[in-house]
Design a protein around this motif. Structure first.
Motif, PDB file in Angstrom:
ATOM      1  N   PRO A 133       1.720  -2.471  11.644  1.00 52.80           N
ATOM      2  CA  PRO A 133       2.169  -1.063  11.363  1.00 52.80           C
ATOM      3  C   PRO A 133       3.566  -0.833  11.213  1.00 52.80           C
ATOM      4  O   PRO A 133       4.214  -1.388  11.856  1.00 52.80           O
ATOM      5  N   GLY A 134       3.849   0.047  10.347  1.00 53.15           N
ATOM      6  CA  GLY A 134       5.274   0.180   9.927  1.00 53.15           C
ATOM      7  C   GLY A 134       6.245  -0.715   8.754  1.00 53.15           C
ATOM      8  O   GLY A 134       7.197  -0.606   8.611  1.00 53.15           O
ATOM      9  N   SER A 135       5.132  -1.575   8.343  1.00 53.37           N
ATOM     10  CA  SER A 135       5.831  -2.456   7.336  1.00 53.37           C
ATOM     11  C   SER A 135       6.196  -1.822   6.087  1.00 53.37           C
ATOM     12  O   SER A 135       5.663  -0.795   5.705  1.00 53.37           O
ATOM     13  N   ILE A 136       7.240  -2.332   5.530  1.00 54.57           N
ATOM     14  CA  ILE A 136       7.581  -1.767   4.219  1.00 54.57           C
ATOM     15  C   ILE A 136       7.367  -2.391   2.931  1.00 54.57           C
ATOM     16  O   ILE A 136       7.264  -3.966   2.864  1.00 54.57           O
ATOM     17  N   PHE A 137       6.763  -1.550   2.083  1.00 53.27           N
ATOM     18  CA  PHE A 137       6.388  -2.190   0.659  1.00 53.27           C
ATOM     19  C   PHE A 137       7.174  -1.532  -0.353  1.00 53.27           C
ATOM     20  O   PHE A 137       7.725  -0.619  -0.285  1.00 53.27           O
ATOM     21  N   PHE A 138       7.255  -2.385  -1.303  1.00 51.00           N
ATOM     22  CA  PHE A 138       7.923  -2.101  -2.684  1.00 51.00           C
ATOM     23  C   PHE A 138       7.025  -2.308  -3.662  1.00 51.00           C
ATOM     24  O   PHE A 138       6.552  -3.624  -3.904  1.00 51.00           O
ATOM     25  N   SER A 139       7.078  -1.776  -4.938  1.00 51.14           N
ATOM     26  CA  SER A 139       6.052  -2.139  -6.160  1.00 51.14           C
ATOM     27  C   SER A 139       6.670  -1.553  -7.332  1.00 51.14           C
ATOM     28  O   SER A 139       7.566  -0.628  -7.347  1.00 51.14           O
ATOM     29  N   SER A 140       6.678  -2.607  -8.375  1.00 48.91           N
ATOM     30  CA  SER A 140       7.329  -2.169  -9.598  1.00 48.91           C
ATOM     31  C   SER A 140       6.759  -2.752 -10.697  1.00 48.91           C
ATOM     32  O   SER A 140       5.960  -3.863 -10.757  1.00 48.91           O
ATOM     33  N   GLU A 141       6.718  -2.066 -11.988  1.00 51.90           N
ATOM     34  CA  GLU A 141       5.896  -2.425 -13.125  1.00 51.90           C
ATOM     35  C   GLU A 141       6.986  -1.898 -14.511  1.00 51.90           C
ATOM     36  O   GLU A 141       7.231  -0.601 -14.378  1.00 51.90           O
ATOM     37  N   ALA A 142       7.460  -2.632 -15.052  1.00 49.30           N
ATOM     38  CA  ALA A 142       8.131  -2.152 -16.355  1.00 49.30           C
ATOM     39  C   ALA A 142       8.989  -1.019 -16.091  1.00 49.30           C
ATOM     40  O   ALA A 142       9.261   0.105 -16.730  1.00 49.30           O
ATOM     41  N   GLY A 143      10.047  -1.070 -15.164  1.00 51.49           N
ATOM     42  CA  GLY A 143      11.229  -0.356 -15.002  1.00 51.49           C
ATOM     43  C   GLY A 143      10.599   0.722 -14.037  1.00 51.49           C
ATOM     44  O   GLY A 143      11.270   1.540 -13.526  1.00 51.49           O
ATOM     45  N   SER A 144       9.300   0.863 -13.807  1.00 51.98           N
ATOM     46  CA  SER A 144       8.930   1.859 -12.780  1.00 51.98           C
ATOM     47  C   SER A 144       8.686   1.364 -11.274  1.00 51.98           C
ATOM     48  O   SER A 144       8.533   0.132 -11.239  1.00 51.98           O
ATOM     49  N   SER A 145       8.945   2.005 -10.305  1.00 55.19           N
ATOM     50  CA  SER A 145       8.894   1.370  -8.895  1.00 55.19           C
ATOM     51  C   SER A 145       8.646   2.576  -8.058  1.00 55.19           C
ATOM     52  O   SER A 145       8.712   3.797  -8.238  1.00 55.19           O
ATOM     53  N   ALA A 146       7.977   2.109  -6.781  1.00 57.31           N
ATOM     54  CA  ALA A 146       7.597   3.153  -5.852  1.00 57.31           C
ATOM     55  C   ALA A 146       7.784   2.165  -4.544  1.00 57.31           C
ATOM     56  O   ALA A 146       7.380   1.041  -4.461  1.00 57.31           O
ATOM     57  N   GLY A 147       7.985   3.005  -3.238  1.00 57.10           N
ATOM     58  CA  GLY A 147       7.949   1.996  -2.145  1.00 57.10           C
ATOM     59  C   GLY A 147       7.380   3.080  -1.215  1.00 57.10           C
ATOM     60  O   GLY A 147       7.013   4.410  -1.282  1.00 57.10           O
ATOM     61  N   GLY A 148       7.095   2.606   0.189  1.00 56.54           N
ATOM     62  CA  GLY A 148       6.649   3.493   1.457  1.00 56.54           C
ATOM     63  C   GLY A 148       6.383   2.494   2.704  1.00 56.54           C
ATOM     64  O   GLY A 148       6.936   1.229   2.561  1.00 56.54           O
ATOM     65  N   VAL A 149       5.825   3.053   3.414  1.00 51.83           N
ATOM     66  CA  VAL A 149       5.286   2.329   4.688  1.00 51.83           C
ATOM     67  C   VAL A 149       3.772   2.090   4.784  1.00 51.83           C
ATOM     68  O   VAL A 149       3.118   2.983   4.545  1.00 51.83           O
ATOM     69  N   CYS A 150       3.168   0.928   5.370  1.00 53.48           N
ATOM     70  CA  CYS A 150       1.925   0.556   5.428  1.00 53.48           C
ATOM     71  C   CYS A 150       1.596   0.049   6.725  1.00 53.48           C
ATOM     72  O   CYS A 150       2.387  -0.022   7.490  1.00 53.48           O
ATOM     73  N   GLY A 151       0.276   0.232   6.929  1.00 58.36           N
ATOM     74  CA  GLY A 151      -0.134  -0.232   8.056  1.00 58.36           C
ATOM     75  C   GLY A 151      -1.769  -0.641   7.914  1.00 58.36           C
ATOM     76  O   GLY A 151      -2.241  -0.800   6.570  1.00 58.36           O
ATOM     77  N   PRO A 152      -2.337  -0.907   8.678  1.00 63.47           N
ATOM     78  CA  PRO A 152      -3.781  -1.741   8.876  1.00 63.47           C
ATOM     79  C   PRO A 152      -4.727  -0.622   8.037  1.00 63.47           C
ATOM     80  O   PRO A 152      -5.642  -0.969   7.300  1.00 63.47           O
ATOM     81  N   ASP A 153      -4.392   0.750   8.066  1.00 64.13           N
ATOM     82  CA  ASP A 153      -5.397   1.748   7.194  1.00 64.13           C
ATOM     83  C   ASP A 153      -5.111   1.814   6.034  1.00 64.13           C
ATOM     84  O   ASP A 153      -5.765   2.388   5.274  1.00 64.13           O
ATOM     85  N   GLY A 154      -4.011   1.041   5.640  1.00 65.44           N
ATOM     86  CA  GLY A 154      -3.643   1.167   4.170  1.00 65.44           C
ATOM     87  C   GLY A 154      -2.455   2.545   3.659  1.00 65.44           C
ATOM     88  O   GLY A 154      -2.499   3.519   4.576  1.00 65.44           O
ATOM     89  N   ALA A 155      -1.916   2.151   2.760  1.00 64.46           N
ATOM     90  CA  ALA A 155      -0.933   3.326   2.166  1.00 64.46           C
ATOM     91  C   ALA A 155      -1.031   3.226   0.666  1.00 64.46           C
ATOM     92  O   ALA A 155      -1.179   2.093   0.181  1.00 64.46           O
ATOM     93  N   LEU A 156      -0.773   4.603   0.166  1.00 65.93           N
ATOM     94  CA  LEU A 156      -1.180   4.704  -1.459  1.00 65.93           C
ATOM     95  C   LEU A 156       0.364   4.232  -2.031  1.00 65.93           C
ATOM     96  O   LEU A 156       1.399   4.853  -1.636  1.00 65.93           O
ATOM     97  N   SER A 157       0.410   3.509  -3.230  1.00 64.38           N
ATOM     98  CA  SER A 157       1.388   3.395  -3.862  1.00 64.38           C
ATOM     99  C   SER A 157       1.516   4.538  -4.992  1.00 64.38           C
ATOM    100  O   SER A 157       0.596   4.773  -5.684  1.00 64.38           O
ATOM    101  N   ARG A 158       2.704   5.254  -5.155  1.00 70.68           N
ATOM    102  CA  ARG A 158       2.876   6.318  -6.031  1.00 70.68           C
ATOM    103  C   ARG A 158       2.764   5.968  -7.517  1.00 70.68           C
ATOM    104  O   ARG A 158       2.742   6.776  -8.553  1.00 70.68           O
ATOM    105  N   LEU A 159       2.677   4.611  -7.801  1.00 72.00           N
ATOM    106  CA  LEU A 159       2.733   4.028  -9.242  1.00 72.00           C
ATOM    107  C   LEU A 159       1.245   4.468  -9.993  1.00 72.00           C
ATOM    108  O   LEU A 159       1.055   4.901 -10.855  1.00 72.00           O
ATOM    109  N   ALA A 160       0.386   4.776  -8.884  1.00 72.57           N
ATOM    110  CA  ALA A 160      -0.822   5.301  -9.602  1.00 72.57           C
ATOM    111  C   ALA A 160      -1.181   6.822 -10.010  1.00 72.57           C
ATOM    112  O   ALA A 160      -1.887   7.154 -10.846  1.00 72.57           O
ATOM    113  N   ASP A 161       0.279   7.452  -9.521  1.00 71.46           N
ATOM    114  CA  ASP A 161       0.185   8.900 -10.181  1.00 71.46           C
ATOM    115  C   ASP A 161       0.441   8.763 -11.500  1.00 71.46           C
ATOM    116  O   ASP A 161       0.271   9.898 -12.178  1.00 71.46           O
ATOM    117  N   LYS A 162       1.018   7.577 -12.202  1.00 68.04           N
ATOM    118  CA  LYS A 162       1.189   7.664 -13.564  1.00 68.04           C
ATOM    119  C   LYS A 162      -0.114   7.597 -14.514  1.00 68.04           C
ATOM    120  O   LYS A 162       0.013   7.500 -15.625  1.00 68.04           O
TER     121      LYS A 162
END
Length: 233
Positions: A133-162
């Motif tokens: 819990p509290g792990s840090i994730f970062f995601s990137s695709e073609a110049g767009s990026s998003a990050g956040g904190v995740c745990g066993p229950d899962g966390a959403l990446s804001r890249l899906a908002d695109k």
């Protein structure tokens, strides 16, 4: 002792009959007794034969029962149902009613992995599951990026908002994800770095190059994680 002898003993005053008379009397007696004895022999034989048949039937039934029992093996025990893997080891097939399009996993943190998928609707969800819990994730695709904190229950990446942006749906995507341990030296928020980008000893996760440098500095750390894209079944 036969009947003639008994009769002679019962009437002592009468002279005994002649030998010829005794012989004829015994002959008649034997003739009369012969039919009476035969049924006894037949009844005895019939009982013996019937008992033998019944005994043979019982023995045959027992032999057949034992043969059947010996020929039927006990049912093999069913293997115990294996428990489902945790989400951080294997992203589940279904997430909040959405089906998994694609998934990837890593056994350690401070690592990265690529996720390729083609979304089918604006309900697309990209979920990161982390063992710690509290792990840090970062995601990137073609110049767009998003990050956040995740745990066993899962966390959403804001890249899906695109998915609401024109042109994002209907094509294939290849997004790269990084996950770092909770104590990784990552700058949290824009206020963590003064103007000019100087963050001291912390990393500002704003580009793939920065994420790669942090991963190289930390080396692989404990903490499994997985990521998956979910959409309408």
């Amino acid at each position: 002792m036969d009947e003639v002898t008994l009769l002679a003993q019962a009437v002592p005053d009468v002279p005994p009959p002649s030998a010829e008379t005794v012989a004829r009397a015994r002959a008649r007696l034997a003739t009369r007794q012969a039919p009476a004895r035969r049924p006894r022999t037949r009844r005895h034989w019939g009982w013996t034969a019937g008992a033998a048949v019944a005994t043979m039937a019982v023995v045959t039934s027992v032999v057949m029962l034992v043969s059947n029992l010996a020929g039927v093996s006990e049912p093999a025990p069913r293997p115990a149902a294996s428990p489902s893997s945790p989400a951080f080891e294997q992203a589940p097939r279904v997430y909040k009613g959405l089906g998994r399009l694609a998934g990837a996993r890593m056994s350690q943190s401070a690592t990265k992995v690529g996720l390729r998928f083609r979304p089918t609707s604006k309900k697309i969800a990209i979920v990161v599951f982390c063992q710690r819990p509290g792990s840090i994730f970062f995601s990137s695709e073609a110049g767009s990026s998003a990050g956040g904190v995740c745990g066993p229950d899962g966390a959403l990446s804001r890249l899906a908002d695109k998915a609401y942006e024109p042109g994002w749906l209907g094509r294939e995507h290849d997004i790269t994800f990084w996950v770092f341990p909770p104590d990784a030296p990552v700058a949290r928020g824009r206020a963590s770095c003064p103007p000019g980008g100087a963050c001291g000893k912390k990393y500002d996760l704003s580009s793939p190059k920065t994420a790669d440098r942090l991963a190289a500095e930390l080396g692989k750390r404990p903490g499994a994680w997985s990521v998956a894209a979910y959409d309408v079944p």
